[in-house]
Design a protein around this motif. Sequence first.
Motif, short mmCIF file in Angstrom:
data_model
loop_
_atom_site.label_atom_id
_atom_site.label_comp_id
_atom_site.label_asym_id
_atom_site.label_seq_id
_atom_site.Cartn_x
_atom_site.Cartn_y
_atom_site.Cartn_z
N MET A 199 0.84 -1.18 0.00
CA MET A 199 0.00 0.00 0.00
C MET A 199 0.88 1.24 0.00
SD MET A 199 -3.03 -1.26 0.04
CE MET A 199 -4.24 -0.10 0.60
N ILE A 200 0.42 2.28 -0.71
CA ILE A 200 1.18 3.52 -0.80
C ILE A 200 0.24 4.71 -0.55
CG2 ILE A 200 0.87 3.78 -3.31
CD1 ILE A 200 4.19 4.49 -1.64
N SER A 201 0.77 5.70 0.11
CA SER A 201 0.03 6.95 0.33
C SER A 201 1.08 8.05 0.51
CB SER A 201 -0.84 6.86 1.58
OG SER A 201 -0.06 6.89 2.75
N LYS A 202 0.63 9.28 0.62
CA LYS A 202 1.61 10.35 0.83
C LYS A 202 2.27 10.23 2.19
CE LYS A 202 -0.85 14.43 2.42
NZ LYS A 202 -1.27 15.78 2.09
N ASP A 203 1.67 9.45 3.10
CA ASP A 203 2.27 9.24 4.42
C ASP A 203 3.53 8.39 4.37
OD1 ASP A 203 0.26 10.74 5.67
OD2 ASP A 203 -1.02 8.98 5.91
N ASN A 204 3.64 7.48 3.37
CA ASN A 204 4.81 6.60 3.32
C ASN A 204 5.56 6.67 1.98
OD1 ASN A 204 3.10 5.16 1.65
ND2 ASN A 204 3.02 3.34 2.93
N ALA A 205 5.13 7.53 1.07
CA ALA A 205 5.78 7.65 -0.23
C ALA A 205 7.02 8.54 -0.14
CB ALA A 205 4.80 8.23 -1.24
N GLU A 206 7.91 8.39 -1.11
CA GLU A 206 9.08 9.25 -1.20
C GLU A 206 8.63 10.69 -1.47
OE1 GLU A 206 12.94 10.04 -4.10
OE2 GLU A 206 11.83 8.16 -4.31
N HIS A 207 9.09 11.62 -0.65
CA HIS A 207 8.69 13.02 -0.72
C HIS A 207 9.79 13.87 -1.35
CE1 HIS A 207 8.57 17.15 1.08
NE2 HIS A 207 7.33 17.06 0.66
N TYR A 208 9.39 14.92 -2.06
CA TYR A 208 10.35 15.90 -2.57
C TYR A 208 9.69 17.27 -2.60
CZ TYR A 208 7.86 15.56 -7.02
OH TYR A 208 6.89 15.59 -7.98
N VAL A 209 10.51 18.31 -2.63
CA VAL A 209 10.03 19.69 -2.72
C VAL A 209 10.39 20.22 -4.10
CG1 VAL A 209 10.22 22.02 -1.75
CG2 VAL A 209 10.29 20.03 -0.23
N TRP A 210 9.45 20.89 -4.75
CA TRP A 210 9.69 21.43 -6.09
C TRP A 210 9.15 22.86 -6.17
CZ3 TRP A 210 5.45 22.82 -9.08
CH2 TRP A 210 4.21 22.31 -8.67
N GLY A 211 9.62 23.59 -7.18
CA GLY A 211 9.11 24.94 -7.43
C GLY A 211 9.25 25.84 -6.22
N ASP A 212 8.20 26.60 -5.96
CA ASP A 212 8.17 27.59 -4.89
C ASP A 212 7.57 26.98 -3.62
OD1 ASP A 212 8.43 29.98 -3.56
OD2 ASP A 212 6.69 30.91 -4.51
N ASN A 213 8.30 26.04 -3.01
CA ASN A 213 7.88 25.38 -1.77
C ASN A 213 6.65 24.49 -1.95
OD1 ASN A 213 8.61 24.85 0.89
ND2 ASN A 213 7.14 26.34 1.70
N CYS A 214 6.55 23.83 -3.11
CA CYS A 214 5.48 22.87 -3.37
C CYS A 214 5.98 21.47 -2.98
CB CYS A 214 5.09 22.89 -4.84
SG CYS A 214 4.46 24.49 -5.41
N ASP A 215 5.05 20.58 -2.68
CA ASP A 215 5.38 19.22 -2.25
C ASP A 215 4.94 18.19 -3.27
OD1 ASP A 215 6.40 19.48 0.59
OD2 ASP A 215 4.50 20.57 0.75
N GLY A 216 5.69 17.11 -3.38
CA GLY A 216 5.31 15.98 -4.21
C GLY A 216 5.64 14.68 -3.52
N TRP A 217 4.81 13.67 -3.78
CA TRP A 217 5.02 12.33 -3.24
C TRP A 217 4.89 11.34 -4.39
CZ3 TRP A 217 2.15 16.14 -0.96
CH2 TRP A 217 2.52 16.54 0.32
N TYR A 218 5.94 10.53 -4.62
CA TYR A 218 5.90 9.52 -5.68
C TYR A 218 5.05 8.34 -5.24
CZ TYR A 218 9.87 11.90 -7.86
OH TYR A 218 10.69 12.82 -8.45
N LEU A 219 3.89 8.17 -5.87
CA LEU A 219 3.03 7.02 -5.58
C LEU A 219 3.39 5.84 -6.48
CD1 LEU A 219 -0.38 8.89 -5.15
CD2 LEU A 219 1.33 8.33 -3.40
#
Length: 114
Positions: free
Chosen positions: A1-21
């Motif tokens: 199972m994957i969610s933003k709680d356990n996915a790889e996180h990164y910061v992009w642009g102007d302090n935006c967040d991303g999580w690889y699902l």
Amino acid sequence: MISKDNAEHYVWGDNCDGWYLVNRKDMLVIHEKMPPGTCEKRHYHSVSRQFFFVLQGELSMELEGEMHKIKTQQGIEIPPGSAHQASNNTQSPVEFIVISQPTTRGDRTDLPAS
């Protein structure tokens, strides 16, 4: 199972967040969050087709010179070769899923702002 709680996180642009699902060469699925007043660089992908689906808030998407406001539970498809720019023009964060097929890695050309 994957969610933003356990996915790889990164910061992009102007302090935006991303999580690889899903992070494969044939498909990329990312949960993204943009704070109020942020935007990405205008760009296009030569090969990758994308679909943005808003989970919470309202995403503004400039697509080939036309502005679209994508609200919660709505989506927009971005065909390959189409210039686009996502932005959050509201006072609240926006969260959305971006599905890219195949991956956008190595398939992005930044453009000047329109």
